[in-house]
Design a protein around this motif. Structure first.
Motif, PDB file in Angstrom:
ATOM      1  N   ASN A 160       0.388  -1.504   0.007  1.00  0.00           N
ATOM      2  CA  ASN A 160      -0.076   0.211   0.151  1.00  0.00           C
ATOM      3  C   ASN A 160       0.990   1.290   0.026  1.00  0.00           C
ATOM      4  O   ASN A 160       1.739   1.215   0.712  1.00  0.00           O
ATOM      5  N   GLN A 161       0.403   2.330  -0.258  1.00  0.00           N
ATOM      6  CA  GLN A 161       1.065   3.521  -0.744  1.00  0.00           C
ATOM      7  C   GLN A 161       1.182   4.522   0.890  1.00  0.00           C
ATOM      8  O   GLN A 161      -0.208   4.384   1.537  1.00  0.00           O
ATOM      9  N   LYS A 162       2.149   5.259   0.810  1.00  0.00           N
ATOM     10  CA  LYS A 162       2.322   5.499   2.556  1.00  0.00           C
ATOM     11  C   LYS A 162       2.961   6.582   2.500  1.00  0.00           C
ATOM     12  O   LYS A 162       3.400   6.971   1.045  1.00  0.00           O
ATOM     13  N   ASN A 163       2.603   7.481   3.055  1.00  0.00           N
ATOM     14  CA  ASN A 163       2.857   8.975   3.224  1.00  0.00           C
ATOM     15  C   ASN A 163       4.501   9.474   3.833  1.00  0.00           C
ATOM     16  O   ASN A 163       4.762  10.959   3.726  1.00  0.00           O
ATOM     17  N   HIS A 164       5.120   8.754   4.270  1.00  0.00           N
ATOM     18  CA  HIS A 164       6.696   9.360   4.189  1.00  0.00           C
ATOM     19  C   HIS A 164       7.729   8.408   4.504  1.00  0.00           C
ATOM     20  O   HIS A 164       8.077   6.781   5.437  1.00  0.00           O
ATOM     21  N   LEU A 165       8.540   8.925   3.765  1.00  0.00           N
ATOM     22  CA  LEU A 165       9.431   8.206   3.251  1.00  0.00           C
ATOM     23  C   LEU A 165      11.318   8.346   3.750  1.00  0.00           C
ATOM     24  O   LEU A 165      11.191   9.418   4.418  1.00  0.00           O
ATOM     25  N   ILE A 166      11.610   7.350   4.298  1.00  0.00           N
ATOM     26  CA  ILE A 166      12.630   7.454   5.845  1.00  0.00           C
ATOM     27  C   ILE A 166      13.691   7.162   4.635  1.00  0.00           C
ATOM     28  O   ILE A 166      13.514   5.603   4.191  1.00  0.00           O
ATOM     29  N   VAL A 167      14.830   7.357   4.658  1.00  0.00           N
ATOM     30  CA  VAL A 167      15.762   6.769   3.790  1.00  0.00           C
ATOM     31  C   VAL A 167      16.853   6.651   4.261  1.00  0.00           C
ATOM     32  O   VAL A 167      17.312   7.077   5.573  1.00  0.00           O
ATOM     33  N   MET A 168      17.592   6.028   4.572  1.00  0.00           N
ATOM     34  CA  MET A 168      18.575   5.256   5.269  1.00  0.00           C
ATOM     35  C   MET A 168      20.050   5.325   4.817  1.00  0.00           C
ATOM     36  O   MET A 168      20.152   4.540   3.816  1.00  0.00           O
ATOM     37  N   VAL A 169      20.995   5.928   4.767  1.00  0.00           N
ATOM     38  CA  VAL A 169      22.353   5.961   4.426  1.00  0.00           C
ATOM     39  C   VAL A 169      23.678   4.959   5.493  1.00  0.00           C
ATOM     40  O   VAL A 169      23.579   5.361   6.126  1.00  0.00           O
ATOM     41  N   ASN A 170      24.460   4.449   4.612  1.00  0.00           N
ATOM     42  CA  ASN A 170      25.559   3.475   4.963  1.00  0.00           C
ATOM     43  C   ASN A 170      26.266   4.550   5.351  1.00  0.00           C
ATOM     44  O   ASN A 170      27.283   5.761   4.469  1.00  0.00           O
ATOM     45  N   GLY A 171      27.415   3.837   6.175  1.00  0.00           N
ATOM     46  CA  GLY A 171      28.881   4.868   6.155  1.00  0.00           C
ATOM     47  C   GLY A 171      29.835   4.138   5.294  1.00  0.00           C
ATOM     48  O   GLY A 171      29.939   3.557   4.296  1.00  0.00           O
ATOM     49  N   ILE A 172      31.505   4.139   5.717  1.00  0.00           N
ATOM     50  CA  ILE A 172      32.832   3.988   5.069  1.00  0.00           C
ATOM     51  C   ILE A 172      32.749   2.433   4.922  1.00  0.00           C
ATOM     52  O   ILE A 172      32.001   1.723   5.643  1.00  0.00           O
ATOM     53  N   ILE A 173      32.584   2.090   3.009  1.00  0.00           N
ATOM     54  CA  ILE A 173      32.841   0.833   3.049  1.00  0.00           C
ATOM     55  C   ILE A 173      31.595  -0.062   3.246  1.00  0.00           C
ATOM     56  O   ILE A 173      31.546  -0.805   4.041  1.00  0.00           O
ATOM     57  N   GLY A 174      30.254   0.198   3.252  1.00  0.00           N
ATOM     58  CA  GLY A 174      29.143   0.016   3.925  1.00  0.00           C
ATOM     59  C   GLY A 174      27.920  -0.730   2.550  1.00  0.00           C
ATOM     60  O   GLY A 174      28.449  -0.213   1.525  1.00  0.00           O
ATOM     61  N   SER A 175      26.560  -0.576   2.994  1.00  0.00           N
ATOM     62  CA  SER A 175      25.721  -1.148   2.091  1.00  0.00           C
ATOM     63  C   SER A 175      24.863  -1.054   2.445  1.00  0.00           C
ATOM     64  O   SER A 175      24.013  -1.060   3.632  1.00  0.00           O
ATOM     65  N   HIS A 211       8.221   7.095  -7.838  1.00  0.00           N
ATOM     66  CA  HIS A 211       7.891   5.906  -7.830  1.00  0.00           C
ATOM     67  C   HIS A 211       6.870   5.616  -6.131  1.00  0.00           C
ATOM     68  O   HIS A 211       5.749   4.658  -6.151  1.00  0.00           O
ATOM     69  N   TYR A 212       7.005   6.550  -5.616  1.00  0.00           N
ATOM     70  CA  TYR A 212       6.151   7.060  -5.449  1.00  0.00           C
ATOM     71  C   TYR A 212       4.836   8.664  -4.780  1.00  0.00           C
ATOM     72  O   TYR A 212       5.168   9.111  -3.793  1.00  0.00           O
ATOM     73  N   PRO A 213       4.334   8.366  -5.819  1.00  0.00           N
ATOM     74  CA  PRO A 213       2.747  10.026  -5.651  1.00  0.00           C
ATOM     75  C   PRO A 213       2.464  10.266  -4.860  1.00  0.00           C
ATOM     76  O   PRO A 213       2.343  11.132  -4.436  1.00  0.00           O
ATOM     77  N   ASN A 214       2.043   9.103  -3.320  1.00  0.00           N
ATOM     78  CA  ASN A 214       1.909   9.666  -2.284  1.00  0.00           C
ATOM     79  C   ASN A 214       2.150  10.122  -1.268  1.00  0.00           C
ATOM     80  O   ASN A 214       2.073  10.508  -0.386  1.00  0.00           O
ATOM     81  N   LEU A 215       3.709  10.352  -1.812  1.00  0.00           N
ATOM     82  CA  LEU A 215       4.704  10.847  -0.121  1.00  0.00           C
ATOM     83  C   LEU A 215       4.225  11.952  -0.030  1.00  0.00           C
ATOM     84  O   LEU A 215       4.287  13.040  -1.316  1.00  0.00           O
ATOM     85  N   GLN A 216       3.635  12.671   1.177  1.00  0.00           N
ATOM     86  CA  GLN A 216       4.138  14.138   1.398  1.00  0.00           C
ATOM     87  C   GLN A 216       5.403  14.637   2.437  1.00  0.00           C
ATOM     88  O   GLN A 216       5.777  15.698   2.750  1.00  0.00           O
ATOM     89  N   LYS A 217       6.112  13.011   2.769  1.00  0.00           N
ATOM     90  CA  LYS A 217       7.115  14.150   4.459  1.00  0.00           C
ATOM     91  C   LYS A 217       8.748  12.919   3.419  1.00  0.00           C
ATOM     92  O   LYS A 217       8.347  11.900   2.842  1.00  0.00           O
ATOM     93  N   ILE A 218       9.472  13.259   4.465  1.00  0.00           N
ATOM     94  CA  ILE A 218      10.901  13.138   4.224  1.00  0.00           C
ATOM     95  C   ILE A 218      11.928  13.080   5.381  1.00  0.00           C
ATOM     96  O   ILE A 218      12.071  13.973   5.963  1.00  0.00           O
ATOM     97  N   SER A 219      12.174  11.548   5.467  1.00  0.00           N
ATOM     98  CA  SER A 219      13.225  11.852   6.743  1.00  0.00           C
ATOM     99  C   SER A 219      14.682  11.234   6.293  1.00  0.00           C
ATOM    100  O   SER A 219      13.944  10.136   5.592  1.00  0.00           O
ATOM    101  N   PHE A 220      15.146  11.328   6.814  1.00  0.00           N
ATOM    102  CA  PHE A 220      17.612  10.980   6.698  1.00  0.00           C
ATOM    103  C   PHE A 220      17.056  10.726   7.931  1.00  0.00           C
ATOM    104  O   PHE A 220      17.556  11.147   9.023  1.00  0.00           O
ATOM    105  N   VAL A 221      17.880   9.599   7.573  1.00  0.00           N
ATOM    106  CA  VAL A 221      18.837   8.144   8.940  1.00  0.00           C
ATOM    107  C   VAL A 221      20.707   7.914   7.782  1.00  0.00           C
ATOM    108  O   VAL A 221      20.267   7.524   7.418  1.00  0.00           O
ATOM    109  N   GLY A 222      21.091   8.516   8.895  1.00  0.00           N
ATOM    110  CA  GLY A 222      22.477   7.969   8.133  1.00  0.00           C
ATOM    111  C   GLY A 222      23.559   7.542   9.217  1.00  0.00           C
ATOM    112  O   GLY A 222      23.829   7.936  10.574  1.00  0.00           O
ATOM    113  N   HIS A 223      24.443   6.707   9.080  1.00  0.00           N
ATOM    114  CA  HIS A 223      25.583   6.118   9.749  1.00  0.00           C
ATOM    115  C   HIS A 223      26.768   6.779   9.832  1.00  0.00           C
ATOM    116  O   HIS A 223      27.203   6.460   8.353  1.00  0.00           O
ATOM    117  N   SER A 224      27.221   6.919  10.999  1.00  0.00           N
ATOM    118  CA  SER A 224      29.391   7.403  10.083  1.00  0.00           C
ATOM    119  C   SER A 224      28.960   8.345   9.040  1.00  0.00           C
ATOM    120  O   SER A 224      29.090   9.438   9.043  1.00  0.00           O
TER     121      SER A 224
END
Length: 426
Positions: free
Chosen positions: A88-103, A156-169
């Motif tokens: 189902n379509q959600k409205n909040h995108l959370i982008v998670m970002v890896n650190g060095i030599i990560g994935s 690819h998620y037309p119903n998105l309204q919000k965005i957050s970022f989470v990053g390690h290192s």
């Protein structure tokens, strides 16, 4: 007569049993064939990074595992994946970002916990545009790749309204650069002239002004970093493994080229086109990139930091505090609910005068550059969460444990992830 009937009945039962056995055998063969086909497809779907523009997510859903049957994973063509509850379509995108030599796999545990907690609200995208050796390409190159990836995911998620970022290192620095690339100030609501008059800029409320800022066209909400070297890694006891020894820090700085352009950025030894080091540029708005304005657009900024046992990133750098501002370790009190969280400082809301202030960029001495970065970044409010894995054998892997990079060896950090999720602003 009775004997003949019994024999006929027995023969009928045997025939039915033989037919059933044959059907089961065929089903087993078919199942084995399907498993082989699935395995072959998985092997064929293995992706090798070729271009920064190949970020088109697949639209099919597949079950992640049996632990959370409601959670599904949507693999990307670049090797990353989206995690959500069903399709189902959600409205909040959370982008998670890896650190060095990560994935992308480094955030797999946290992503599943997010979706388990907010199944109707969020879709979590674990980025893979900067994995493995690609993390040596430089913060600016990686930040641009991440920005391109986010744009593709949002499409690819037309119903998105919000965005957050989470990053390690290093991922926290990559995210800071990416949000500057994705930053847009929505001027659609700007008052126009009416009857020869226009409303003065100063009359508009600070909250209204901030609400117009967008990241990738979405409302920015949470910007969260875990053990991120916000002040870089150049000397001044910012890399604990060097034990604060000047000689070791100097050698490391000179050998920063071993980590490619990323190493030069982290150790503040880059000077492309005669410009100041990139991390110094990233603490002020420039003509092309609004580094501070983009960070300020988020409702909440959070810095999780290891108070002890992190051998790669210093407590001061990851918590955005000067060394004389750090609390005494002996005075840290364990959180009643989260055993590895020892200190939590929630900042007050930003004030208008803290934003868009110009500052002279210092160069040369490490202490001067560090102070400039600290002064500029702390114009914005940050929630600071101090973590201590003392008493756990996993403390020696604190840098990865705070993220729960691999659950079987970093499980002690599960309560830290839970703290992030329960305090997350939807």
């Amino acid at each position: 007569m009775g004997s003949l009937e019994m024999e006929a009945s027995t023969e009928t039962v045997r025939e039915e049993e033989n037919k059933k056995a044959e059907i089961d055998l065929n089903e087993n063969k078919l199942g084995i064939k399907n498993v082989k086909n699935i395995t072959t497809k998985k092997k064929k779907s293995k992706f090798h990074f070729k271009s920064k523009f190949h970020f088109i997510p697949k639209l099919g859903c597949m079950k992640l595992n049996d632990e959370f049957p409601a959670v599904s994973e949507k693999p990307d063509s670049d090797g990353g994946f989206d995690v959500e509850a069903g399709c189902n379509q959600k409205n909040h995108l959370i982008v998670m970002v890896n650190g060095i030599i990560g994935s992308a796999q480094n955030w797999r545990y946290a992503a599943k916990q997010f979706v388990k907690a907010y199944p109707s609200d969020v879709v979590v995208h674990c980025s893979e545009s900067n994995s493995s050796m690609l993390t040596f390409d430089g913060v600016d190159v990686m930040g641009t790749r991440l920005a391109d990836e986010v744009i593709s995911v949002v499409a690819h998620y037309p119903n998105l309204q919000k965005i957050s970022f989470v990053g390690h290192s290093l991922g926290g620095l990559i995210a800071r650069y990416a949000v500057a690339r994705l930053y847009q100030q929505d001027l659609s609501g700007k008052p126009g002239k009416e009857n020869g008059e226009c409303e003065r800029e100063s009359n508009r409320s600070f909250a209204e002004e901030k609400s117009k800022d967008k990241i990738a066209g979405l409302e920015p909400v949470n910007f969260i970093t875990f053990a991120t070297p916000h002040l870089g890694s150049r000397g001044h006891k910012q890399v604990p493994v060097f034990c604060g020894l000047y000689s070791m820090e100097k050698v490391a700085s000179r050998a920063s080229w071993l980590l490619g352009r990323t190493g030069k950025h982290l150790f503040l030894t880059d000077s492309d086109d005669g410009k100041p080091p990139l991390l110094l540029q990233m603490v002020n708005d420039t003509e092309d990139l609004k580094f501070i304005s983009s960070l300020h657009s988020f409702k909440r900024r959070v810095a999780y930091a290891n108070a002890r046992f992190d051998h790669l990133v210093g407590w001061s750098s990851s918590s955005l505090r000067r060394r004389n501002e750090l609390p005494k370790r002996r005075n840290l009190q364990k959180h009643a609910k989260y055993p590895h969280i020892f200190n939590e400082v929630v900042s007050e809301t930003d004030k208008p005068q803290e934003v868009h202030l110009e500052a002279k960029i210092a160069r040369g001495k490490t202490s001067e550059m560090e102070e400039e970065m600290m002064r500029s970044l702390t114009r914005l409010s940050w929630d600071r969460i101090d973590v201590n894995f003392g008493g756990s054998i996993q403390r020696f892997l604190a840098h990865n444990t705070i993220q729960v990079k691999t659950y079987c060896i970093n499980s002690a950090g599960a309560d830290v992830i839970q703290h992030m999720i329960e305090n997350f602003v939807l």
